[in-house]
Design an enzyme around this catalytic site. Sequence first.
Site, PDB file in Angstrom:
ATOM      1  N   LYS A 113      25.638 -19.756 -20.824  1.00  0.00           N
ATOM      2  CA  LYS A 113      24.903 -20.828 -20.249  1.00  0.00           C
ATOM      3  C   LYS A 113      23.448 -20.460 -20.913  1.00  0.00           C
ATOM      4  O   LYS A 113      22.738 -21.556 -21.025  1.00  0.00           O
ATOM      5  CB  LYS A 113      24.563 -20.486 -18.672  1.00  0.00           C
ATOM      6  CG  LYS A 113      25.864 -20.662 -17.942  1.00  0.00           C
ATOM      7  CD  LYS A 113      26.005 -20.434 -16.238  1.00  0.00           C
ATOM      8  CE  LYS A 113      25.510 -18.989 -15.968  1.00  0.00           C
ATOM      9  NZ  LYS A 113      26.515 -18.094 -16.088  1.00  0.00           N
TER      10      LYS A 113
ATOM     11  N   ARG B 174      30.631  -8.963 -10.664  1.00  0.00           N
ATOM     12  CA  ARG B 174      30.087 -10.191 -10.801  1.00  0.00           C
ATOM     13  C   ARG B 174      30.854 -11.304 -10.890  1.00  0.00           C
ATOM     14  O   ARG B 174      30.810 -12.304 -10.443  1.00  0.00           O
ATOM     15  CB  ARG B 174      29.081 -10.072 -12.061  1.00  0.00           C
ATOM     16  CG  ARG B 174      27.890  -9.506 -11.946  1.00  0.00           C
ATOM     17  CD  ARG B 174      27.259  -8.844 -13.239  1.00  0.00           C
ATOM     18  NE  ARG B 174      26.814  -9.645 -14.162  1.00  0.00           N
ATOM     19  CZ  ARG B 174      26.568  -9.302 -15.490  1.00  0.00           C
ATOM     20  NH1 ARG B 174      27.019  -8.299 -15.896  1.00  0.00           N
ATOM     21  NH2 ARG B 174      26.055 -10.330 -16.194  1.00  0.00           N
TER      22      ARG B 174
ATOM     23  N   ARG C 211      21.043  -4.360 -21.103  1.00  0.00           N
ATOM     24  CA  ARG C 211      21.133  -4.699 -19.783  1.00  0.00           C
ATOM     25  C   ARG C 211      22.011  -3.778 -19.021  1.00  0.00           C
ATOM     26  O   ARG C 211      23.091  -3.966 -19.524  1.00  0.00           O
ATOM     27  CB  ARG C 211      21.449  -6.266 -19.779  1.00  0.00           C
ATOM     28  CG  ARG C 211      20.331  -7.073 -19.533  1.00  0.00           C
ATOM     29  CD  ARG C 211      20.930  -8.466 -19.356  1.00  0.00           C
ATOM     30  NE  ARG C 211      21.775  -8.748 -18.228  1.00  0.00           N
ATOM     31  CZ  ARG C 211      22.131 -10.128 -17.796  1.00  0.00           C
ATOM     32  NH1 ARG C 211      22.013 -11.127 -18.450  1.00  0.00           N
ATOM     33  NH2 ARG C 211      22.817 -10.282 -16.318  1.00  0.00           N
TER      34      ARG C 211
ATOM     35  N   ARG D 195      27.160  -7.912 -25.604  1.00  0.00           N
ATOM     36  CA  ARG D 195      25.644  -8.037 -25.205  1.00  0.00           C
ATOM     37  C   ARG D 195      24.897  -7.020 -24.671  1.00  0.00           C
ATOM     38  O   ARG D 195      23.763  -6.736 -24.997  1.00  0.00           O
ATOM     39  CB  ARG D 195      25.777  -9.305 -24.182  1.00  0.00           C
ATOM     40  CG  ARG D 195      24.155  -9.916 -23.885  1.00  0.00           C
ATOM     41  CD  ARG D 195      24.346 -11.324 -23.029  1.00  0.00           C
ATOM     42  NE  ARG D 195      24.586 -11.198 -21.543  1.00  0.00           N
ATOM     43  CZ  ARG D 195      24.636 -12.007 -20.878  1.00  0.00           C
ATOM     44  NH1 ARG D 195      24.707 -13.247 -21.116  1.00  0.00           N
ATOM     45  NH2 ARG D 195      24.776 -11.690 -19.513  1.00  0.00           N
TER      46      ARG D 195
ATOM     47  N   ARG E  23      23.820 -20.384  -7.048  1.00  0.00           N
ATOM     48  CA  ARG E  23      25.060 -19.633  -6.876  1.00  0.00           C
ATOM     49  C   ARG E  23      25.827 -19.510  -5.773  1.00  0.00           C
ATOM     50  O   ARG E  23      26.978 -18.804  -5.693  1.00  0.00           O
ATOM     51  CB  ARG E  23      24.712 -18.240  -7.466  1.00  0.00           C
ATOM     52  CG  ARG E  23      25.199 -18.049  -8.873  1.00  0.00           C
ATOM     53  CD  ARG E  23      24.314 -16.582  -9.321  1.00  0.00           C
ATOM     54  NE  ARG E  23      24.949 -15.828 -10.250  1.00  0.00           N
ATOM     55  CZ  ARG E  23      24.172 -15.321 -11.608  1.00  0.00           C
ATOM     56  NH1 ARG E  23      23.027 -16.083 -11.863  1.00  0.00           N
ATOM     57  NH2 ARG E  23      24.950 -14.807 -12.333  1.00  0.00           N
TER      58      ARG E  23
END
Length: 368
Positions: free
Chosen positions: A192, A324, A312, A306, A267
């Site tokens: 996204k 998640r 992160r 990532r 969400r």
Amino acid sequence: MIKLHDKRFKPFLSEEEILSAVKKVAEEVALDYKDQVPIFVGVLNGAFVFVSDFLKYYQHPCEVSFVKLSSYHGLTSTGIVETLLDIPDNLEGRSVIILEDIIDTGRTLKELVHLFSNTNVKDFKIATLFYKPEVYNGEYSIDYVGMEIPDKFIVGYGLDYNELGRNLREVYQLNQNHMINLVLFGKPGAGKGTQAEFLKEKYNLKHISTGDVFRYNIKNGTELGKLAQSYMDKGDLVPDELTIKMLQEEVEKNPDASGFIFDGFPRTTAQSEALDNFLESKNMKINATIALEADDKVLVERLLERGKLSGRPDDQDKEKIENRFEEYNQKTAPLRQYYEAQSKFHSVNGIGTIDEVTQRLKAVIDTL
Ligand code: AMP
């Protein structure tokens, strides 16, 4: 062209055109009621100018009163819950004629009819200066109409945009600037953020990533960051109340944007309803929701990769990633039906090179 708050409006009806519509309504009502003493009931706030001019054209015995309703979006099915100024007493046997400035969907009208339902009036009629036939739900017949208008947002002659514009003598309509507002939908790692970077350039849109805004706030140690951090660290969703407020502030910071890409918002169902209500109050709407679809296995690999690069914490731990996904399946996936019901849902294959996926997204957006 005039500007009220953040929006521009262009001339739509002259004072002369409006007054001739007012006169027409007054004459039609007089034909039916000049031998009685009807009670005209204006609906505040918008109708006060119309009522005033109407009475100048209605030179027969009559009484005048007002009602005022308050509307709360999203709380009840009608959207209207409170009477701020109630109907006059002793209406039994009287002829009541409601004076509305505008009838669009008919939601306010439903509540008005309900208010008068136990009053034993002799006659109950509805007169409106402006009427939008394209959107009216047709529940009640409207007895007197000054002028039919297209489904455009208008201000002036008593009508407002967030309280401004009521004192304009003419009526103006919103100058639509063809905003495109998109929701990018998809599991973490679906791409996204990456795709939003391309789309915002191509379509000149403002990109709002709720995840990025939260991370920015955490990095800067703000109050919002402190509140959000514990949830994000575990891969849980931040509470709706906090997230919705933050999102609204982001939109309001950009009054001149030609559109938004909402990335990571909504969400939950509560967030999608809040977004629709909020956009409606700004005369905006979502044009399309585009889901980037990809297999869980591919997503986990992407996220771990990532995580190595960005550091992160929620991307570096398989358990947090799985949590998640679980949050997505339980709380976000049901939004598909919400947007399908509005015919706004589009699905795009998120596997391929970045450019291939961008081309697929463009193909959808260019049909809007
Ligand atoms: P993202 O960068 O979109 O993957 O979001 C990272 C984290 O931020 C999520 O796992 C949530 O903890 C939080 N977050 C982002 N967007 C939302 C949202 N719309 N509602 C609740 N929490 C959110």
